[in-house]
Design an enzyme around this catalytic site. Structure first.
Site, mmCIF file in Angstrom:
data_model
loop_
_atom_site.group_PDB
_atom_site.id
_atom_site.type_symbol
_atom_site.label_atom_id
_atom_site.label_comp_id
_atom_site.label_asym_id
_atom_site.label_seq_id
_atom_site.Cartn_x
_atom_site.Cartn_y
_atom_site.Cartn_z
ATOM 1 N N CYS A 41 0.781 -1.321 0.004
ATOM 2 C CA CYS A 41 -0.069 0.078 0.036
ATOM 3 C C CYS A 41 0.744 1.349 -0.071
ATOM 4 O O CYS A 41 0.261 2.616 -0.217
ATOM 5 C CB CYS A 41 -0.940 -0.052 1.076
ATOM 6 S SG CYS A 41 -2.047 -1.446 1.298
ATOM 7 N N ASN A 69 -9.743 -0.349 0.273
ATOM 8 C CA ASN A 69 -8.494 -0.260 0.265
ATOM 9 C C ASN A 69 -7.931 -0.763 -1.104
ATOM 10 O O ASN A 69 -8.084 -2.011 -1.599
ATOM 11 C CB ASN A 69 -7.769 -1.186 1.352
ATOM 12 C CG ASN A 69 -6.218 -1.125 1.492
ATOM 13 O OD1 ASN A 69 -5.796 -0.635 0.404
ATOM 14 N ND2 ASN A 69 -5.865 -1.651 2.478
ATOM 15 N N HIS A 89 -3.428 6.958 3.319
ATOM 16 C CA HIS A 89 -3.910 5.686 2.886
ATOM 17 C C HIS A 89 -5.342 5.284 3.401
ATOM 18 O O HIS A 89 -5.667 5.499 4.367
ATOM 19 C CB HIS A 89 -3.002 4.526 3.255
ATOM 20 C CG HIS A 89 -3.345 3.314 2.734
ATOM 21 N ND1 HIS A 89 -3.590 3.053 1.524
ATOM 22 C CD2 HIS A 89 -3.374 2.180 3.483
ATOM 23 C CE1 HIS A 89 -4.057 1.580 1.342
ATOM 24 N NE2 HIS A 89 -3.677 1.135 2.497
HETATM 25 O O1 UT7 Z 1 -3.567 -1.419 3.666
HETATM 26 C C1 UT7 Z 1 -2.726 -2.063 4.706
HETATM 27 C C2 UT7 Z 1 -3.055 -2.005 5.934
HETATM 28 N N1 UT7 Z 1 -4.310 -2.480 6.288
HETATM 29 C C3 UT7 Z 1 -5.074 -2.099 7.571
HETATM 30 O O2 UT7 Z 1 -4.516 -1.166 7.768
HETATM 31 C C4 UT7 Z 1 -6.188 -2.738 7.895
HETATM 32 C C5 UT7 Z 1 -5.949 -2.842 9.571
HETATM 33 N N2 UT7 Z 1 -6.990 -3.456 10.186
HETATM 34 C C6 UT7 Z 1 -8.249 -3.186 10.166
HETATM 35 O O3 UT7 Z 1 -8.779 -2.154 9.388
HETATM 36 C C7 UT7 Z 1 -9.171 -3.670 11.275
HETATM 37 O O4 UT7 Z 1 -8.297 -4.418 12.169
HETATM 38 C C8 UT7 Z 1 -10.258 -4.543 10.538
HETATM 39 C C9 UT7 Z 1 -11.436 -3.624 9.790
HETATM 40 C C10 UT7 Z 1 -9.583 -5.514 9.665
HETATM 41 C C11 UT7 Z 1 -10.858 -5.390 11.715
HETATM 42 O O5 UT7 Z 1 -11.451 -4.569 12.667
HETATM 43 P P1 UT7 Z 1 -11.538 -4.787 14.381
HETATM 44 O O6 UT7 Z 1 -11.905 -3.887 14.974
HETATM 45 O O7 UT7 Z 1 -9.760 -4.936 14.542
HETATM 46 O O8 UT7 Z 1 -12.074 -6.274 14.395
HETATM 47 P P2 UT7 Z 1 -11.540 -7.382 14.775
HETATM 48 O O9 UT7 Z 1 -10.480 -8.294 13.956
HETATM 49 O O10 UT7 Z 1 -11.120 -7.471 16.399
HETATM 50 O O11 UT7 Z 1 -12.792 -8.476 14.852
HETATM 51 C C12 UT7 Z 1 -13.948 -8.229 15.683
HETATM 52 C C13 UT7 Z 1 -14.883 -9.203 15.519
HETATM 53 C C14 UT7 Z 1 -14.314 -10.749 15.423
HETATM 54 O O12 UT7 Z 1 -15.451 -11.625 16.067
HETATM 55 P P3 UT7 Z 1 -15.296 -12.249 17.556
HETATM 56 O O13 UT7 Z 1 -13.789 -13.075 17.321
HETATM 57 O O14 UT7 Z 1 -14.811 -10.997 18.352
HETATM 58 O O15 UT7 Z 1 -16.415 -13.042 17.801
HETATM 59 C C15 UT7 Z 1 -14.318 -11.096 14.079
HETATM 60 O O16 UT7 Z 1 -14.295 -12.160 13.741
HETATM 61 O O17 UT7 Z 1 -15.458 -8.958 14.325
HETATM 62 C C16 UT7 Z 1 -15.708 -10.213 13.683
HETATM 63 N N3 UT7 Z 1 -15.424 -9.895 11.902
HETATM 64 C C17 UT7 Z 1 -16.491 -9.723 11.354
HETATM 65 N N4 UT7 Z 1 -17.888 -9.456 11.751
HETATM 66 C C18 UT7 Z 1 -18.688 -9.281 10.620
HETATM 67 C C19 UT7 Z 1 -14.252 -9.782 11.367
HETATM 68 N N5 UT7 Z 1 -14.660 -9.359 9.916
HETATM 69 C C20 UT7 Z 1 -16.219 -9.461 9.980
HETATM 70 C C21 UT7 Z 1 -16.894 -9.004 9.098
HETATM 71 N N6 UT7 Z 1 -18.415 -9.127 9.454
HETATM 72 N N7 UT7 Z 1 -16.652 -8.729 7.798
#
Ligand code: UT7
Length: 343
Positions: free
Chosen positions: A130, A300, A270
């Protein structure tokens, strides 16, 4: 007095013995097919509400099966060339930043060279995920400042839909396809790329990667069945690293130019996650009026992200000649960077 002449910091990479590097035009292209959050609700266990509240993304663009990264890149490049009023023969160098090349080799840049008919140009790809567009600007700038080349085409282009695991709700909702391009040239009038800084940390390579397909894990029936040819990400750790690295890179770029955030007209981060953008914006003291965000439309797009956003900021009238613009990026590698441009 021009801002270029006012800056005293010797580390600012501009106005070297009368030589400056201008971005003389930008262009972008996104495929026409729109994939909405409602569409994704039918594909994986997710909701529009989750995607919108956790990321800010509402929809993304998906390239057609017969539309490759080199096609997307060429379309963005043609628009930038038209706006800069240059022909393919004038291009000395083509740099394509991508993690989704048409194939491992030859480079996508060579395929773009052929598509544009830029027979004089040298062409190569860079891979900084990215962060690729800023890495490309920095490399292109060096060739302009050293008087090696007069006209450099820098493109960030991705067809991420081909490496996204459409069964993995953690990642498939985040990414989209698209491209942005910039023409770099020396211009006697004083505006240009004032500084670009880059950083990397291979110690955190595992946070965001595509495990198979390279020399470490060549393609086998097993690697395919294990879904190792798709992108994998530790979202939480990536998020934390992104906020810290983008903040530091932006501070460093402004420090090199002896400016502070109040002098920046437009901040283009970004476009990965609205919460990352807001956290970085808060640390830097960016006002909502300064911040440019378009990730709700495209998700993204990795190396294309800030390139598309820069084009949209210019064409929508958010940036005018003479304005200071701050680009700041972060991606797999880890890689990060920031650039200050006097538009
Ligand atoms: O471009 C390169 C750089 N990339 C980035 O900068 C991305 C960085 N990371 C992020 O943007 C975020 O971490 C995410 C958007 C990927 C995830 O957000 P988060 O607040 O960190 O969520 P999480 O990973 O803590 O997940 C929370 C919950 C999980 O469920 P449990 O384990 O708490 O029951 C996930 O399984 O949300 C669940 N989850 C979803 N639920 C519904 C993960 N993806 C989804 C989804 N829909 N699409």
């Amino acid at each position: 007095m021009s801002l270029l002449k006012k800056f005293k910091n010797p580390r600012a990479q501009h106005n070297f013995e009368g030589r400056t590097c201008s971005i003389t035009s930008v262009g972008s292209y996104v495929p026409s097919r729109v994939l909405t959050n409602a569409d994704l609700e039918k594909m994986v266990d997710t909701t529009d509400d989750w995607i919108t509240s956790r990321t800010g993304i509402k929809e993304r663009r998906i390239a057609a099966a017969d539309e490759f990264t080199s096609d997307i890149a060429s379309k963005a490049a043609l628009l930038a060339m038209e706006r800069a009023n240059i022909t393919a023969d004038q291009i000395d160098l083509i740099i394509v930043a991508t993690i989704t090349p048409d194939m491992h080799f030859p480079s996508t840049a060579c395929l773009v060279q052929q598509k544009l008919g830029a027979r004089r140009a040298a062409a190569f790809d860079i891979e900084a995920a990215c962060s690729g567009f800023i890495f490309g600007l920095e490399i292109g700038q060096q060739f302009i400042m050293s008087r090696t080349y007069e006209t450099v085409l820098v493109i960030g282009a991705e067809k991420l839909s081909t490496i996204v695991d459409w069964q993995d709700r953690n990642t498939c909702v985040l990414f989209g396809d698209g491209a942005g391009a910039a023409i770099l040239q020396h211009r006697p009038q004083a505006h240009g790329l004032l500084t670009a800084c880059m950083g990397s940390d291979g110690g955190k390579a595992s946070l965001l990667s595509m495990p198979a397909g390279g020399s470490r894990c060549p393609a086998t029936a097993e690697s395919v069945s294990s879904r190792l040819h798709f992108l994998r990400m530790d979202g939480k750790e990536t998020f934390k690293s992104a906020v810290n690295a983008m903040n530091s890179a932006a501070q460093e770029a402004m420090r090199r130019c002896d400016i502070d955030i109040t002098q920046i007209k437009c901040v283009i981060p970004h476009q990965a996650n609205r919460r990352i953008i807001d956290a970085v914006g808060e640390r830097l003291g960016v006002t909502p009026e300064q911040l440019f965000v378009n990730l709700e439309k495209y998700g993204n797009t990795s190396a294309a992200s800030v390139a598309i956003a820069l084009d949209e900021a210019v064409t929508s009238g958010r940036i005018h000649r003479g304005d200071l613009v701050l680009l700041v990026v972060f991606g797999a590698g880890l890689t990060w960077g920031a650039a200050v441009i006097e538009w």
